[in-house]
Design a protein around this motif. Structure first.
Motif, PDB file in Angstrom:
ATOM      1  N   VAL A 106       0.604  -0.614   0.245  1.00  0.00           N
ATOM      2  CA  VAL A 106      -0.067  -0.751   0.079  1.00  0.00           C
ATOM      3  C   VAL A 106       1.082   0.882   0.200  1.00  0.00           C
ATOM      4  N   GLN A 107       0.294   2.155  -0.844  1.00  0.00           N
ATOM      5  CA  GLN A 107       1.224   3.376  -1.206  1.00  0.00           C
ATOM      6  C   GLN A 107       0.464   4.305   0.080  1.00  0.00           C
ATOM      7  N   LEU A 108       0.411   5.044   0.412  1.00  0.00           N
ATOM      8  CA  LEU A 108      -0.162   6.687   0.100  1.00  0.00           C
ATOM      9  C   LEU A 108       0.720   7.957  -0.196  1.00  0.00           C
ATOM     10  N   GLN A 109       0.453   8.473  -1.591  1.00  0.00           N
ATOM     11  CA  GLN A 109       0.701   9.113  -1.458  1.00  0.00           C
ATOM     12  C   GLN A 109       0.361  11.002  -1.654  1.00  0.00           C
ATOM     13  N   ALA A 110       1.228  11.776  -2.002  1.00  0.00           N
ATOM     14  CA  ALA A 110       0.558  13.116  -1.841  1.00  0.00           C
ATOM     15  C   ALA A 110       1.376  14.303  -2.430  1.00  0.00           C
ATOM     16  N   SER A 111       0.155  14.729  -2.630  1.00  0.00           N
ATOM     17  CA  SER A 111       0.519  15.850  -3.819  1.00  0.00           C
ATOM     18  C   SER A 111      -0.731  17.245  -3.790  1.00  0.00           C
ATOM     19  N   GLY A 112      -0.121  18.147  -4.656  1.00  0.00           N
ATOM     20  CA  GLY A 112      -0.792  19.308  -4.613  1.00  0.00           C
ATOM     21  C   GLY A 112       0.077  20.509  -4.388  1.00  0.00           C
ATOM     22  N   GLY A 113       1.414  20.369  -3.754  1.00  0.00           N
ATOM     23  CA  GLY A 113       2.405  21.254  -3.034  1.00  0.00           C
ATOM     24  C   GLY A 113       2.593  22.277  -4.460  1.00  0.00           C
ATOM     25  N   GLY A 114       2.805  22.971  -3.516  1.00  0.00           N
ATOM     26  CA  GLY A 114       3.935  24.446  -4.517  1.00  0.00           C
ATOM     27  C   GLY A 114       4.194  25.754  -3.711  1.00  0.00           C
ATOM     28  N   LEU A 115       4.504  26.915  -5.137  1.00  0.00           N
ATOM     29  CA  LEU A 115       4.955  27.822  -4.560  1.00  0.00           C
ATOM     30  C   LEU A 115       3.598  28.989  -3.747  1.00  0.00           C
ATOM     31  N   VAL A 116       3.762  29.157  -2.734  1.00  0.00           N
ATOM     32  CA  VAL A 116       2.532  30.231  -2.384  1.00  0.00           C
ATOM     33  C   VAL A 116       3.210  31.373  -1.799  1.00  0.00           C
ATOM     34  N   GLN A 117       2.203  33.169  -1.425  1.00  0.00           N
ATOM     35  CA  GLN A 117       2.645  33.637  -1.400  1.00  0.00           C
ATOM     36  C   GLN A 117       2.362  33.586  -0.146  1.00  0.00           C
ATOM     37  N   PRO A 118       3.125  33.959   1.265  1.00  0.00           N
ATOM     38  CA  PRO A 118       2.086  34.276   2.973  1.00  0.00           C
ATOM     39  C   PRO A 118       1.093  34.750   2.628  1.00  0.00           C
ATOM     40  N   GLY A 119      -0.069  34.313   3.097  1.00  0.00           N
ATOM     41  CA  GLY A 119      -1.413  34.874   2.908  1.00  0.00           C
ATOM     42  C   GLY A 119      -1.943  33.597   1.948  1.00  0.00           C
ATOM     43  N   GLY A 120      -2.011  32.889   1.505  1.00  0.00           N
ATOM     44  CA  GLY A 120      -2.311  32.566   0.595  1.00  0.00           C
ATOM     45  C   GLY A 120      -2.413  30.528   0.566  1.00  0.00           C
ATOM     46  N   SER A 121      -3.352  30.050   0.042  1.00  0.00           N
ATOM     47  CA  SER A 121      -3.745  28.735   0.679  1.00  0.00           C
ATOM     48  C   SER A 121      -3.504  27.660  -0.166  1.00  0.00           C
ATOM     49  N   LEU A 122      -3.785  26.523  -0.007  1.00  0.00           N
ATOM     50  CA  LEU A 122      -2.977  25.531  -1.112  1.00  0.00           C
ATOM     51  C   LEU A 122      -4.042  24.265  -0.681  1.00  0.00           C
ATOM     52  N   ARG A 123      -4.169  23.384  -1.230  1.00  0.00           N
ATOM     53  CA  ARG A 123      -4.858  21.804  -1.133  1.00  0.00           C
ATOM     54  C   ARG A 123      -4.384  21.058  -1.415  1.00  0.00           C
ATOM     55  N   LEU A 124      -3.671  19.942  -0.577  1.00  0.00           N
ATOM     56  CA  LEU A 124      -2.697  18.808  -0.292  1.00  0.00           C
ATOM     57  C   LEU A 124      -4.162  17.532  -0.836  1.00  0.00           C
ATOM     58  N   SER A 125      -3.680  17.072  -1.797  1.00  0.00           N
ATOM     59  CA  SER A 125      -3.971  15.522  -1.304  1.00  0.00           C
ATOM     60  C   SER A 125      -3.218  13.852  -0.871  1.00  0.00           C
ATOM     61  N   CYS A 126      -3.925  13.268  -0.669  1.00  0.00           N
ATOM     62  CA  CYS A 126      -3.089  11.849  -0.121  1.00  0.00           C
ATOM     63  C   CYS A 126      -3.965  11.014  -0.977  1.00  0.00           C
ATOM     64  N   ALA A 127      -3.245  10.169  -1.883  1.00  0.00           N
ATOM     65  CA  ALA A 127      -4.288   9.212  -2.485  1.00  0.00           C
ATOM     66  C   ALA A 127      -3.898   7.698  -1.972  1.00  0.00           C
ATOM     67  N   VAL A 128      -4.551   7.176  -1.373  1.00  0.00           N
ATOM     68  CA  VAL A 128      -4.490   5.595  -0.849  1.00  0.00           C
ATOM     69  C   VAL A 128      -4.152   4.493  -1.919  1.00  0.00           C
ATOM     70  N   ILE A 129      -2.913   4.124  -1.942  1.00  0.00           N
ATOM     71  CA  ILE A 129      -3.123   2.846  -3.472  1.00  0.00           C
ATOM     72  C   ILE A 129      -2.716   1.287  -2.633  1.00  0.00           C
ATOM     73  N   GLY A 130      -3.650   0.156  -3.434  1.00  0.00           N
ATOM     74  CA  GLY A 130      -3.442  -0.830  -3.119  1.00  0.00           C
ATOM     75  C   GLY A 130      -3.638  -1.134  -2.045  1.00  0.00           C
ATOM     76  N   SER A 131      -4.543  -0.630  -0.600  1.00  0.00           N
ATOM     77  CA  SER A 131      -5.060  -0.430  -0.145  1.00  0.00           C
ATOM     78  C   SER A 131      -6.209  -0.359   0.745  1.00  0.00           C
ATOM     79  N   SER A 132      -6.903  -0.021   1.343  1.00  0.00           N
ATOM     80  CA  SER A 132      -7.891  -0.032   1.590  1.00  0.00           C
ATOM     81  C   SER A 132      -7.205   1.372   3.372  1.00  0.00           C
ATOM     82  N   PHE A 133      -7.732   2.335   3.375  1.00  0.00           N
ATOM     83  CA  PHE A 133      -7.103   3.179   4.466  1.00  0.00           C
ATOM     84  C   PHE A 133      -8.710   2.973   5.578  1.00  0.00           C
ATOM     85  N   ARG A 134     -10.043   3.006   5.134  1.00  0.00           N
ATOM     86  CA  ARG A 134     -10.656   3.302   4.838  1.00  0.00           C
ATOM     87  C   ARG A 134     -10.828   3.747   6.654  1.00  0.00           C
TER      88      ARG A 134
END
Length: 113
Positions: A1-29
Protein backbone atom coordinates in the motif's frame (compact mmCIF):
# COMPACT_ATOMS: atom_id res chain seq x y z
CA UNK A 1 0.00 0.00 0.00
CA UNK A 2 1.17 3.52 -0.78
CA UNK A 3 0.01 6.94 0.34
CA UNK A 4 0.91 9.51 -2.30
CA UNK A 5 0.80 13.19 -1.44
CA UNK A 6 0.32 15.84 -4.10
CA UNK A 7 -0.80 19.43 -4.54
CA UNK A 8 2.15 21.33 -3.15
CA UNK A 9 3.71 24.38 -4.74
CA UNK A 10 4.92 27.92 -4.27
CA UNK A 11 2.48 30.32 -2.66
CA UNK A 12 2.70 33.79 -1.19
CA UNK A 13 2.13 34.41 2.53
CA UNK A 14 -1.58 34.51 3.23
CA UNK A 15 -2.33 32.22 0.30
CA UNK A 16 -3.95 28.79 0.18
CA UNK A 17 -3.18 25.31 -1.07
CA UNK A 18 -5.09 22.05 -1.02
CA UNK A 19 -3.08 18.88 -0.64
CA UNK A 20 -4.37 15.45 -1.61
CA UNK A 21 -3.30 12.05 -0.31
CA UNK A 22 -4.22 9.15 -2.53
CA UNK A 23 -4.24 5.71 -0.94
CA UNK A 24 -3.12 3.13 -3.48
CA UNK A 25 -3.14 -0.62 -3.21
CA UNK A 26 -5.24 -1.06 -0.12
CA UNK A 27 -8.01 0.56 1.84
CA UNK A 28 -7.35 2.91 4.70
CA UNK A 29 -11.03 3.46 5.38
CA UNK A 30 -10.83 1.99 8.88
CA UNK A 31 -7.55 3.69 9.76
CA UNK A 32 -6.72 7.08 11.16
CA UNK A 33 -4.52 9.10 8.82
CA UNK A 34 -2.28 12.04 9.45
CA UNK A 35 -0.63 14.80 7.51
CA UNK A 36 2.97 15.34 8.56
CA UNK A 37 5.60 17.81 7.51
CA UNK A 38 9.34 18.09 7.63
CA UNK A 39 11.11 21.38 7.21
CA UNK A 40 14.74 21.49 6.15
CA UNK A 41 16.98 20.56 9.05
CA UNK A 42 14.08 19.69 11.34
CA UNK A 43 12.32 16.52 12.44
CA UNK A 44 9.10 15.37 10.89
CA UNK A 45 6.05 16.55 12.83
CA UNK A 46 2.37 15.72 12.85
CA UNK A 47 0.23 18.54 11.49
CA UNK A 48 -3.29 17.12 11.52
CA UNK A 49 -5.06 13.80 11.78
CA UNK A 50 -8.45 12.31 11.05
CA UNK A 51 -9.98 9.09 12.31
CA UNK A 52 -12.08 6.64 10.34
CA UNK A 53 -15.09 8.36 11.89
CA UNK A 54 -13.87 11.78 10.71
CA UNK A 55 -12.82 13.04 14.12
CA UNK A 56 -10.06 15.58 13.56
CA UNK A 57 -7.12 16.86 15.54
CA UNK A 58 -4.68 19.65 14.78
CA UNK A 59 -1.31 20.82 15.97
CA UNK A 60 -1.56 24.16 17.74
CA UNK A 61 0.50 25.88 15.07
CA UNK A 62 -2.10 25.18 12.35
CA UNK A 63 -5.36 25.40 14.29
CA UNK A 64 -7.81 27.70 12.59
CA UNK A 65 -5.81 27.71 9.35
CA UNK A 66 -5.72 24.08 8.16
CA UNK A 67 -8.59 21.65 7.64
CA UNK A 68 -8.21 17.91 7.19
CA UNK A 69 -10.91 15.82 5.56
CA UNK A 70 -11.34 12.48 3.89
CA UNK A 71 -13.42 10.96 1.13
CA UNK A 72 -13.50 7.20 1.66
CA UNK A 73 -15.37 6.69 -1.60
CA UNK A 74 -12.23 7.65 -3.50
CA UNK A 75 -9.71 6.64 -0.82
CA UNK A 76 -8.32 10.16 -0.53
CA UNK A 77 -7.45 12.43 2.38
CA UNK A 78 -7.19 16.18 1.95
CA UNK A 79 -5.49 19.05 3.72
CA UNK A 80 -6.85 22.50 3.02
CA UNK A 81 -4.26 25.06 4.04
CA UNK A 82 -5.29 28.69 4.35
CA UNK A 83 -3.49 31.80 5.53
CA UNK A 84 -0.15 30.15 4.90
CA UNK A 85 2.96 31.47 6.58
CA UNK A 86 6.65 31.15 5.66
CA UNK A 87 7.03 28.84 8.68
CA UNK A 88 4.71 26.37 6.90
CA UNK A 89 7.39 25.75 4.27
CA UNK A 90 8.19 22.04 4.35
CA UNK A 91 7.73 18.74 2.59
CA UNK A 92 4.30 17.41 3.47
CA UNK A 93 3.58 13.71 3.81
CA UNK A 94 0.58 11.58 4.64
CA UNK A 95 0.63 8.31 6.51
CA UNK A 96 -1.33 6.30 8.97
CA UNK A 97 -1.18 7.01 12.67
CA UNK A 98 -1.15 3.54 14.21
CA UNK A 99 -0.79 1.81 10.85
CA UNK A 100 2.36 3.33 9.36
CA UNK A 101 3.45 2.26 5.88
CA UNK A 102 6.69 3.14 4.06
CA UNK A 103 6.90 6.90 3.59
CA UNK A 104 6.28 8.33 0.15
CA UNK A 105 8.14 11.23 -1.46
CA UNK A 106 5.82 13.87 -0.07
CA UNK A 107 4.95 17.16 -1.70
CA UNK A 108 6.90 20.39 -1.31
CA UNK A 109 5.11 23.46 0.02
CA UNK A 110 6.99 26.73 -0.18
CA UNK A 111 5.53 29.91 1.28
CA UNK A 112 7.46 32.93 0.14
CA UNK A 113 6.97 36.36 -1.33
Amino acid sequence: VQLQASGGGLVQPGGSLRLSCAVIGSSFRTNAVGWYRQASGKQRELVASITSGARTNYADFVKGRFTISRDNAVNTIYLQMDNLEPADTAVYYCNGLARVVPWGQGTQVTVSS
